[in-house]
Write an enzyme that holds these catalytic residues in place. Structure first.
Site, mmCIF file in Angstrom:
data_model
loop_
_atom_site.group_PDB
_atom_site.id
_atom_site.type_symbol
_atom_site.label_atom_id
_atom_site.label_comp_id
_atom_site.label_asym_id
_atom_site.label_seq_id
_atom_site.Cartn_x
_atom_site.Cartn_y
_atom_site.Cartn_z
ATOM 1 N N ARG A 1 -5.051 12.582 1.668
ATOM 2 C CA ARG A 1 -6.187 11.675 1.831
ATOM 3 C C ARG A 1 -6.887 11.463 0.482
ATOM 4 N NH1 ARG A 1 -8.485 7.483 4.515
ATOM 5 N NH2 ARG A 1 -9.904 8.145 6.172
ATOM 6 N N GLU A 19 -12.961 0.697 12.556
ATOM 7 C CA GLU A 19 -14.193 0.145 11.975
ATOM 8 C C GLU A 19 -14.556 -1.208 12.600
ATOM 9 O OE1 GLU A 19 -16.586 0.812 9.245
ATOM 10 O OE2 GLU A 19 -16.038 2.760 10.033
ATOM 11 N N GLN A 40 -2.219 6.997 1.115
ATOM 12 C CA GLN A 40 -1.917 8.106 2.055
ATOM 13 C C GLN A 40 -0.877 7.716 3.097
ATOM 14 O OE1 GLN A 40 -4.734 10.849 4.684
ATOM 15 N NE2 GLN A 40 -4.505 8.865 5.684
ATOM 16 N N GLY A 60 0.840 -1.211 0.000
ATOM 17 C CA GLY A 60 0.000 0.000 0.000
ATOM 18 C C GLY A 60 0.862 1.243 0.000
ATOM 19 N N TYR A 117 -15.924 -4.494 4.598
ATOM 20 C CA TYR A 117 -14.558 -4.020 4.877
ATOM 21 C C TYR A 117 -14.155 -4.394 6.305
ATOM 22 C CZ TYR A 117 -10.960 -0.628 6.317
ATOM 23 O OH TYR A 117 -9.832 -0.037 6.848
ATOM 24 N N THR A 173 -8.205 -1.439 12.244
ATOM 25 C CA THR A 173 -9.028 -0.230 12.125
ATOM 26 C C THR A 173 -10.101 -0.109 13.205
ATOM 27 O OG1 THR A 173 -10.778 0.747 10.746
ATOM 28 C CG2 THR A 173 -10.333 -1.570 10.385
ATOM 29 N N HIS A 178 -7.645 8.821 10.192
ATOM 30 C CA HIS A 178 -6.596 9.836 10.099
ATOM 31 C C HIS A 178 -6.532 10.359 8.679
ATOM 32 C CE1 HIS A 178 -4.967 5.756 10.054
ATOM 33 N NE2 HIS A 178 -4.192 6.181 9.053
HETATM 34 P P1 NAP Z 1 -5.413 4.265 0.941
HETATM 35 O O1 NAP Z 1 -4.947 5.674 0.756
HETATM 36 O O2 NAP Z 1 -6.712 3.848 0.359
HETATM 37 O O3 NAP Z 1 -4.245 3.315 0.379
HETATM 38 C C1 NAP Z 1 -4.455 1.948 0.194
HETATM 39 C C2 NAP Z 1 -3.243 1.381 -0.521
HETATM 40 O O4 NAP Z 1 -3.447 -0.010 -0.757
HETATM 41 C C3 NAP Z 1 -2.976 2.011 -1.901
HETATM 42 O O5 NAP Z 1 -1.588 2.060 -2.111
HETATM 43 C C4 NAP Z 1 -3.596 0.987 -2.842
HETATM 44 O O6 NAP Z 1 -3.053 1.020 -4.144
HETATM 45 C C5 NAP Z 1 -3.214 -0.283 -2.138
HETATM 46 N N1 NAP Z 1 -4.004 -1.444 -2.527
HETATM 47 C C6 NAP Z 1 -5.334 -1.593 -2.580
HETATM 48 N N2 NAP Z 1 -5.659 -2.838 -2.964
HETATM 49 C C7 NAP Z 1 -4.507 -3.491 -3.180
HETATM 50 C C8 NAP Z 1 -4.171 -4.796 -3.619
HETATM 51 N N3 NAP Z 1 -5.104 -5.716 -3.930
HETATM 52 N N4 NAP Z 1 -2.857 -5.134 -3.710
HETATM 53 C C9 NAP Z 1 -1.881 -4.248 -3.430
HETATM 54 N N5 NAP Z 1 -2.144 -2.976 -3.027
HETATM 55 C C10 NAP Z 1 -3.434 -2.616 -2.900
HETATM 56 O O7 NAP Z 1 -5.471 3.886 2.494
HETATM 57 P P2 NAP Z 1 -4.761 4.614 3.735
HETATM 58 O O8 NAP Z 1 -5.677 5.655 4.261
HETATM 59 O O9 NAP Z 1 -3.385 4.948 3.382
HETATM 60 O O10 NAP Z 1 -4.801 3.429 4.797
HETATM 61 C C11 NAP Z 1 -3.728 2.499 4.891
HETATM 62 C C12 NAP Z 1 -4.221 1.236 5.576
HETATM 63 O O11 NAP Z 1 -4.700 1.557 6.887
HETATM 64 C C13 NAP Z 1 -5.369 0.522 4.889
HETATM 65 O O12 NAP Z 1 -5.190 -0.857 5.105
HETATM 66 C C14 NAP Z 1 -6.602 1.001 5.637
HETATM 67 O O13 NAP Z 1 -7.627 0.047 5.552
HETATM 68 C C15 NAP Z 1 -6.047 1.126 7.035
HETATM 69 N N6 NAP Z 1 -6.669 2.136 7.896
HETATM 70 C C16 NAP Z 1 -6.789 3.413 7.465
HETATM 71 C C17 NAP Z 1 -7.308 4.365 8.320
HETATM 72 C C18 NAP Z 1 -7.461 5.805 7.892
HETATM 73 O O14 NAP Z 1 -8.216 6.531 8.536
HETATM 74 N N7 NAP Z 1 -6.738 6.250 6.878
HETATM 75 C C19 NAP Z 1 -7.716 4.007 9.626
HETATM 76 C C20 NAP Z 1 -7.555 2.686 10.020
HETATM 77 C C21 NAP Z 1 -7.014 1.753 9.167
HETATM 78 P P3 NAP Z 1 -3.557 2.109 -5.239
HETATM 79 O O15 NAP Z 1 -2.862 3.409 -4.890
HETATM 80 O O16 NAP Z 1 -3.101 1.523 -6.513
HETATM 81 O O17 NAP Z 1 -5.045 2.201 -5.101
HETATM 82 N N1 GDD Z 2 -17.091 8.870 2.113
HETATM 83 C C1 GDD Z 2 -18.171 9.586 2.463
HETATM 84 N N2 GDD Z 2 -18.774 10.373 1.539
HETATM 85 N N3 GDD Z 2 -18.623 9.497 3.731
HETATM 86 C C2 GDD Z 2 -19.697 10.264 4.064
HETATM 87 C C3 GDD Z 2 -20.348 11.087 3.164
HETATM 88 C C4 GDD Z 2 -19.867 11.153 1.825
HETATM 89 O O1 GDD Z 2 -20.395 11.860 0.978
HETATM 90 N N4 GDD Z 2 -21.352 11.720 3.808
HETATM 91 C C5 GDD Z 2 -21.330 11.290 5.067
HETATM 92 N N5 GDD Z 2 -20.336 10.396 5.235
HETATM 93 C C6 GDD Z 2 -20.036 9.671 6.476
HETATM 94 C C7 GDD Z 2 -19.925 8.157 6.297
HETATM 95 O O2 GDD Z 2 -21.227 7.576 6.252
HETATM 96 C C8 GDD Z 2 -19.119 7.794 7.530
HETATM 97 O O3 GDD Z 2 -19.978 7.654 8.636
HETATM 98 C C9 GDD Z 2 -18.232 9.021 7.767
HETATM 99 O O4 GDD Z 2 -18.757 10.064 6.940
HETATM 100 C C10 GDD Z 2 -16.772 8.803 7.429
HETATM 101 O O5 GDD Z 2 -16.685 8.223 6.150
HETATM 102 P P1 GDD Z 2 -15.274 8.029 5.390
HETATM 103 O O6 GDD Z 2 -14.531 9.298 5.358
HETATM 104 O O7 GDD Z 2 -15.582 7.347 4.098
HETATM 105 O O8 GDD Z 2 -14.452 7.089 6.382
HETATM 106 P P2 GDD Z 2 -14.867 5.783 7.207
HETATM 107 O O9 GDD Z 2 -14.963 6.197 8.642
HETATM 108 O O10 GDD Z 2 -16.010 5.081 6.606
HETATM 109 O O11 GDD Z 2 -13.589 4.851 6.987
HETATM 110 C C11 GDD Z 2 -12.269 5.398 7.089
HETATM 111 O O12 GDD Z 2 -11.810 5.251 8.415
HETATM 112 C C12 GDD Z 2 -11.667 3.884 8.881
HETATM 113 C C13 GDD Z 2 -11.188 3.951 10.339
HETATM 114 O O13 GDD Z 2 -12.272 4.172 11.186
HETATM 115 C C14 GDD Z 2 -11.388 4.625 6.104
HETATM 116 O O14 GDD Z 2 -10.113 5.239 6.060
HETATM 117 C C15 GDD Z 2 -11.201 3.174 6.535
HETATM 118 O O15 GDD Z 2 -10.231 2.553 5.682
HETATM 119 C C16 GDD Z 2 -10.695 3.164 7.984
HETATM 120 O O16 GDD Z 2 -10.522 1.852 8.424
#
Ligand code: NAP
Ligand code: GDD
Length: 406
Positions: free
Chosen positions: A238, A181, A59, A55, A203, A179, A233
């Site tokens: 993002r 989630e 981000q 990944g 997910y 996560t 985060h």
């Molecule tokens: P992101 O921006 O969506 O990045 C996901 C990465 O995984 C990208 O590099 C994507 O490649 C790659 N990927 C997706 N499917 C793949 C596959 N089949 N094989 C190889 N690579 C693949 O996510 P992030 O926000 O950086 O989050 C990083 C990790 O933390 C994820 O596992 C996410 O579920 C977890 N997480 C995120 C948060 C958050 O709030 N950001 C919180 C808790 C956990 P492409 O660039 O080609 O799409």
């Molecule tokens: N994406 C999105 N788009 N979310 C919306 C919208 C919209 O237009 N309107 C309201 N929301 C609400 C979603 O229903 C959710 O409750 C909240 O905003 C946050 O949505 P996202 O930003 O898509 O993030 P997430 O909380 O579902 O998931 C992210 O955080 C997880 C950690 O708690 C992702 O980064 C996951 O990969 C990560 O595990």
């Protein structure tokens, strides 16, 4: 080994310099400092640690690679083959492998392909693996449930098995991107390492498997394998379809006259939003501990989507008023009466996680980790980057005869 975007030879200089400058700003460093990170080597090659990041193009992958390079690591990133460029977030870190100071290497790979993962681990023999790759969008996981289970759930097993098959379980430490989630239909608030998991999406269900298989490999094979249970985060890097970035981009576009209004789903959902830069430091700290464990990283504060929207428009000097109920609710510019925000049920999820708020006291006590960035600061950073990007776009378009109102 591959190069970002398949360049053969050096990337076009102007573009590379521009990206470096911009990213250096994002990471809070002057440009020359960003160059120094990959040029001046303080750690001897013989003692240099190596890390593998799946990944890498996402981000967190970008912030983590920057951190590890600054710490003197050799970094190997896994990127997917894509028909269009997918390395924008990491271009500034990359050096052509023929340059003698190159310490960041990219490998084509996919979490759904065991043979490929085994080969990459075998070639790189990493001291640390950070498994960040995932189909990470919760709403998309309802549409692509099987793929999400494969990449996010079984993908983690494939990587753990690669370590085991190659006999690296004593050498290679493993970080799993778990996560908040997982808490889903939350059993208590705030949520900590002991709160029961009740996932509410494909997910989260896939990530539940990944969490437990990581714990199992730790217990069964004595691997240094840890779960970071990270709350949301965000950052200027993002993905554009997550709600915070969708809001900052739309507000910037509305402000500059590129967009009329913003359509959102559930305004009442509440999230604990921190800055990705702070969270990747926590990931690294987990793998520096003598023993593996599972840790929550969170700010301990929660805000609704509605509050986030108000904060963003507030930064632009636009006070919002809300009128109507449910899907008919609208957000107005209090001064002009103009509609800026509407609800679109397309963004509602079949099952929602209503409230997340984390308790990171274990990480604070054992890792010495604390978030450094307040939500207001995060919003300012994201908004100012989006405004700057759109202004650049506007001026480029002006050069070809299109002008948006400022
Ligand atoms: P992101 O921006 O969506 O990045 C996901 C990465 O995984 C990208 O590099 C994507 O490649 C790659 N990927 C997706 N499917 C793949 C596959 N089949 N094989 C190889 N690579 C693949 O996510 P992030 O926000 O950086 O989050 C990083 C990790 O933390 C994820 O596992 C996410 O579920 C977890 N997480 C995120 C948060 C958050 O709030 N950001 C919180 C808790 C956990 P492409 O660039 O080609 O799409
Ligand atoms: N994406 C999105 N788009 N979310 C919306 C919208 C919209 O237009 N309107 C309201 N929301 C609400 C979603 O229903 C959710 O409750 C909240 O905003 C946050 O949505 P996202 O930003 O898509 O993030 P997430 O909380 O579902 O998931 C992210 O955080 C997880 C950690 O708690 C992702 O980064 C996951 O990969 C990560 O595990």
């Amino acid at each position: 080994m591959s190069e970002p975007n398949g360049h053969h030879g050096a990337a076009p200089l102007n573009w590379a310099a521009r990206v470096r400058g911009r990213r250096a700003k994002l990471f809070g460093e002057p440009d020359h400092e960003a160059r120094r990170i990959t040029r001046n080597v303080s750690m001897k090659e013989s003692v240099r640690k190596s890390a593998l990041i799946t990944g890498a193009t996402g981000q967190d992958g970008a912030y983590l690679a920057e951190l590890l390079l600054a710490k003197g690591y050799n970094v190997h990133g896994v990127k997917r083959r894509s028909s269009s460029f997918n390395t924008a977030r990491i271009e500034h870190l990359y050096r052509h492998p023929h340059e003698k100071d190159a310490r960041y290497f990219l490998h084509y790979g996919d979490m759904t392909d065991s043979t490929n993962l085994i080969r990459i681990v075998q070639q790189t023999q990493p001291d640390e693996i950070y498994n960040l790759a995932a189909q990470s969008h919760v709403q998309v996981s309802f549409e692509t449930a099987e793929y999400t289970a494969n990449a996010d759930g079984i993908g983690t097993l494939r990587l753990l098995e690669a370590i085991r098959l190659l006999g690296l379980q004593r050498k290679t430490k493993f970080y799993q991107a778990s996560t908040s989630e997982l808490y889903g239909n939350v059993a208590e608030t705030p949520q900590s390492e002991t709160t029961r998991f009740q996932p509410r999406s494909p997910y989260a269900a896939a990530k539940l498997y990944a969490y437990w298989i990581t714990v199992n490999y730790r217990e069964a094979y004595g691997m240094h394998a840890s779960n970071g249970i990270l709350f949301n985060h965000e950052s200027p890097l993002r993905g554009e379809t997550f709600v915070t970035r969708k809001i900052t981009r739309a507000a910037a576009a509305i402000h500059l006259g590129f967009q009329d209004r913003l359509y959102l789903g559930n305004l009442e959902a509440s999230r604990d939003w921190g800055h990705a830069r702070d969270y990747v430091e926590g990931m690294w700290l987990m793998l520096q501990q003598p023993n593996p464990d599972d840790y929550v990283l969170a700010t301990g504060k929660t805000f609704t989507v509605r509050q986030f929207v108000e904060l963003v428009f507030g930064e632009l000097g636009v006070p919002l008023a809300w009128r109507g109920k449910g899907v008919s609710e609208k957000g107005y510019d209090k001064r002009s009466g103009r509609v800026l925000v509407e609800v679109d049920p397309r963004y509602f999820r079949p099952t929602e996680v209503d409230l997340l708020m984390g308790d990171a006291s274990k990480a604070k006590a054992q890792l010495g980790w604390m978030p450094k960035t307040q939500l207001k600061q995060l919003v300012e950073e994201m908004l100012s980057e989006d405004l700057a990007e759109m202004r650049r776009f506007n001026s480029a378009m002006r050069n070809v005869g299109f002008q948006a109102a400022e």
